[in-house]
Design an enzyme around this catalytic site. Structure first.
Site, short mmCIF file in Angstrom:
data_model
loop_
_atom_site.label_atom_id
_atom_site.label_comp_id
_atom_site.label_asym_id
_atom_site.label_seq_id
_atom_site.Cartn_x
_atom_site.Cartn_y
_atom_site.Cartn_z
N ASP A 73 106.05 35.98 48.36
CA ASP A 73 106.19 34.42 49.03
C ASP A 73 104.80 33.43 49.30
O ASP A 73 105.00 33.23 50.04
CB ASP A 73 107.33 34.62 50.55
CG ASP A 73 107.30 35.09 51.46
OD1 ASP A 73 105.53 35.80 51.10
OD2 ASP A 73 107.47 35.34 52.37
N GLY A 74 104.08 34.12 49.07
CA GLY A 74 102.36 33.62 49.31
C GLY A 74 101.88 34.27 50.42
O GLY A 74 101.03 34.43 50.90
N GLU A 75 102.56 34.98 51.39
CA GLU A 75 102.07 35.38 52.89
C GLU A 75 101.40 37.12 52.70
O GLU A 75 101.71 37.76 51.89
CB GLU A 75 103.25 36.11 53.36
CG GLU A 75 104.07 34.98 54.10
CD GLU A 75 105.06 34.83 55.52
OE1 GLU A 75 104.87 36.79 56.33
OE2 GLU A 75 105.86 34.60 56.00
N GLN A 115 81.36 21.37 52.97
CA GLN A 115 80.74 20.55 53.62
C GLN A 115 80.92 20.67 55.15
O GLN A 115 80.97 21.06 56.05
CB GLN A 115 82.40 20.01 53.82
CG GLN A 115 82.71 18.46 53.94
CD GLN A 115 83.37 17.42 53.60
OE1 GLN A 115 84.03 17.81 52.34
NE2 GLN A 115 83.20 16.22 53.69
N HIS A 155 74.38 28.28 54.38
CA HIS A 155 73.86 26.42 53.89
C HIS A 155 73.15 25.68 54.90
O HIS A 155 72.48 25.49 55.03
CB HIS A 155 74.89 25.79 52.80
CG HIS A 155 74.30 25.38 51.27
ND1 HIS A 155 74.16 26.08 50.72
CD2 HIS A 155 73.96 23.83 51.13
CE1 HIS A 155 73.45 24.71 49.27
NE2 HIS A 155 73.96 23.83 50.25
N ASP A 209 66.55 23.71 44.37
CA ASP A 209 67.16 23.19 45.91
C ASP A 209 65.61 23.44 47.03
O ASP A 209 65.74 24.52 47.37
CB ASP A 209 68.49 23.73 46.48
CG ASP A 209 69.03 23.29 47.30
OD1 ASP A 209 68.65 22.51 48.35
OD2 ASP A 209 70.31 23.37 47.30
N LYS A 214 66.49 17.96 44.01
CA LYS A 214 67.43 16.95 43.05
C LYS A 214 67.99 16.47 44.46
O LYS A 214 67.88 16.45 45.62
CB LYS A 214 68.26 17.93 42.35
CG LYS A 214 68.67 18.73 44.01
CD LYS A 214 70.19 20.43 43.31
CE LYS A 214 71.03 20.79 45.02
NZ LYS A 214 72.10 21.32 44.11
N ARG A 245 72.10 14.14 44.53
CA ARG A 245 73.55 14.47 43.80
C ARG A 245 74.21 12.99 44.53
O ARG A 245 73.91 12.43 45.53
CB ARG A 245 74.91 15.10 43.88
CG ARG A 245 75.75 15.41 43.72
CD ARG A 245 76.56 16.52 44.39
NE ARG A 245 76.13 18.18 44.17
CZ ARG A 245 76.27 18.48 43.33
NH1 ARG A 245 76.94 18.42 42.04
NH2 ARG A 245 76.00 20.42 43.36
N GLY A 275 77.37 25.70 38.57
CA GLY A 275 76.23 25.94 38.09
C GLY A 275 75.06 24.78 37.32
O GLY A 275 74.34 25.34 36.61
#
Lengths: 298, 298
Positions: free
Chosen positions: B31-33, B96, B128, B167, B190, B192, B223
Site C-alpha cells: 500500500d506504499g508504506e 531548490q 549545493h 559549475d 554557465k 540556465r 547531465g
C-alpha cells in the site's frame, strides 16, 4: 479563512466553508524532488489557513504526502498565516500502530507527532487508531465518517438491509448505521496470522434470503477481509451485496491476481468509497461533515 | 559508538570507525508504506548512534529517504541512544534553495530544519548550498568531498592533466585539485534560462592537444552541463576526457533520448562517481573522509 489544495475537493470544501481558496501548483522534478507553489501567496497573511493534502489511488505516494505537508506548512508559516490546520482525509502511515517485533518503527506515532508539531490543528478522517488513548489531544482530531456513510446510504432507500462489520473496530458504528437505515447489524471477528498474513474468521451469519447485505469497513488495501465477508454474504443468500468503505487503496492481491478495487467490483453488486482518497469507486463525499467540524473547531 | 544502515556502505563505515554495526531491515508494503526495523535494538541504549540513510539511482526516492530518517531517528530516541548523528551522504531535496517565483516552497531549508531538529548532528556530503550563510551551524555539517576525489584521481597517475569546472561553485576546489594532480585548471561559466531550462555557456577554453581533460562537478542529474563541457573538451582536442562527479542521478534526458548516466558513459572516455548515491558508475568512496570527520566531531 482560506483553504489550500490541489484538486476539486479543496475548492468544494472552501465553498462549503464560505472560505477563500488558493490553489497549490505542483509537479515532480525528474530527479524525484517535488515542487509546490501556493498560487496566490499574498492571500495568506493574517488568515486561518486549512491545508488539504489528499492522494489518489492506484499508486498513492504516502511519503510524498508527508513531504508535501511539511513543505507547505512551513511556507504558510513564512507567509504569516494566523493559524494552520492540516487536513489529511487519509493520513499517511496509518497502519503500523505498534511494535510487533522489537526494533520496529511505530510509524503512526512518529508521523502523527511530526505533523502535529508543525500545525495548530491536525485533522484526519476515520483513522485506525482514533480510539487509542493518549494519541488524541487538543491538537489532533479524527472525524468518524460514519455520518457521511449513513447519509449516503439513506439516499439509496434499501428495502430490508442488514449491515455487517468485518472488522470489530467499526462494530459500534455499524449498529448505529443499521438503525438509521431501518435494518439490523451482524458482526464477525477476524484474526490475521502475523506470520502467514492469512485471515481467519469466526462465527456464522444467519440466512439473509431477501435481504440486502451492506458490508461496511473503514479501509481496504488488499481487499481480503472484504472478500471473505462478501463470500459469507453469498453463502447466506443475500439478495444484493453492497460494499461501502471510507478509504480504499488499490493494492495488487497476488492470490486473486487482481487489485483490491477490481476484486471488490467483481464480487459485489454495488461498491462505494468516500473521497478521502480519490479512487475509481469514489461515490460519496466527506466534505459536508469535515466542513461542519472545521466551522466549529477552527 | 554504533552505525546503523542498510547496505555494505554502512558496514564499511562502521569498520573504518571501529564502531559496532546494526543492520536496518526494510521493505515497502504494497500500500506504499515503508517498514523499518533495527535488527539488534538492544545494542542501542547509551550509545552514540550514527544513522546512515543512503539511496540508489535510478529511481532515487527522496521522499522515502526523508520518512526513513524521521522514523528511525525517533526509534533511536525511544531506544535511548546517548546521541544521534544522521548521515545523509546525498541529502534529499538539495536543489531548490530559493524562491524563484513567489509562493514556492524552499525545500532545502524546510528539509534541513526538520532533520536538524530530530538529531544531534546532521552530516551531508558536498551539498549545493554548503557555503550559504546561516544554514550551517553547530548541528549541521557538509563535508566537501574534493579530498576523496583528489585521492582517487592521484591513484590514476595522469600524465598531463587539466581540470575543468563546469559549475563555478566548485571552482575553488578545482584549482586545488589541479595542483595536487600536477596540472592546471580552467573554468567556464554557465547560465540556465529559468523559463526554457536551456543552458548557455560563456568563455572559450585553450587548445588541449595531448592533455587529459578532467571534468569535475558536484552533481549531475540531466547531465546537460557535463555534456556541454565534454563537447568543449572534444573541440579543444583533449587526448582523453574524464568525468568525475560526487553525486550522480540517473535522470532521463529528453533531448538526447537517454538517461544522464548513459550520456556520460557514451560521451567520455572515463567516468566515475562517488558512493554518496549507489550508481552504475560508482567507483570511489567517501567513507574514509567521512569517518575521519566523525571520529573528530561526534
Amino acid at each position: 479563512m482560506i483553504v489550500l489544495g490541489r484538486e476539486g475537493f479543496s475548492e468544494r470544501l472552501a465553498k462549503e466553508l464560505r472560505a477563500e481558496f488558493a490553489r497549490i501548483e505542483t509537479k515532480v522534478f525528474p530527479d524525484g524532488e517535488s515542487y509546490f507553489r501556493i498560487s496566490e501567496p499574498e492571500k495568506i497573511r493574517g488568515k486561518k489557513a486549512i491545508l488539504v493534502v489528499r492522494g489518489r489511488t492506484p499508486n498513492l505516494d504516502q511519503n510524498r504526502m508527508l513531504t508535501e505537508s511539511f513543505l507547505l506548512l512551513d511556507k504558510l508559516k513564512a507567509l504569516k498565516a494566523k493559524k494552520t490546520c492540516l487536513l489529511l482525509p487519509y493520513i499517511p502511515y496509518s497502519r503500523q500502530d505498534r511494535e510487533f517485533l522489537k526494533g520496529e518503527t511505530v510509524s503512526v506515532k512518529t508521523v502523527r507527532n511530526l505533523l502535529k508539531e508543525k500545525c495548530d490543528l491536525l485533522v484526519n478522517v476515520t483513522s485506525h487508531d482514533f480510539r487509542k488513548e493518549g494519541w488524541i489531544d487538543k491538537k489532533t482530531y479524527n472525524i468518524d465518517a460514519t455520518e457521511s456513510v449513513t447519509e449516503f446510504l439513506k439516499s439509496k432507500k434499501f428495502e430490508n438491509p442488514v449491515v455487517m462489520a468485518p472488522d470489530m473496530s467499526v462494530s459500534e458504528n455499524v449498529e448505529e448505521l443499521a438503525k438509521s437505515l431501518g435494518g439490523n447489524s451482524i458482526g464477525f471477528e477476524k484474526e490475521r496470522d502475523l506470520k502467514t498474513g492469512k485471515i481467519r474468521t469466526f462465527g456464522k451469519i444467519p440466512n439473509l434470503r431477501g435481504r440486502e447485505l451492506i458490508i461496511y469497513d473503514d479501509v481496504a488495501s488488499f481487499g481480503e477481509t472484504l472478500y471473505k465477508a462478501v463470500l459469507m454474504g453469498k453463502k447466506a443468500k443475500a439478495s444484493k451485496i453492497i460494499c461501502i468503505l471510507i478509504h480504499v487503496l488499490s493494492v495488487y492481491n497476488k492470490k486473486f491476481e487482481k487489485n483490491s478495487i477490481d476484486l471488490i467490483k467483481d464480487e459485489s453488486d454495488e461498491y462505494y468509497s468516500s473521497d478521502t482518497i480519490e479512487s475509481p469507486i469514489t461515490k460519496f463525499s466527506i466534505i459536508k461533515q469535515v466542513s461542519e467540524f472545521l466551522k466549529e473547531n477552527f
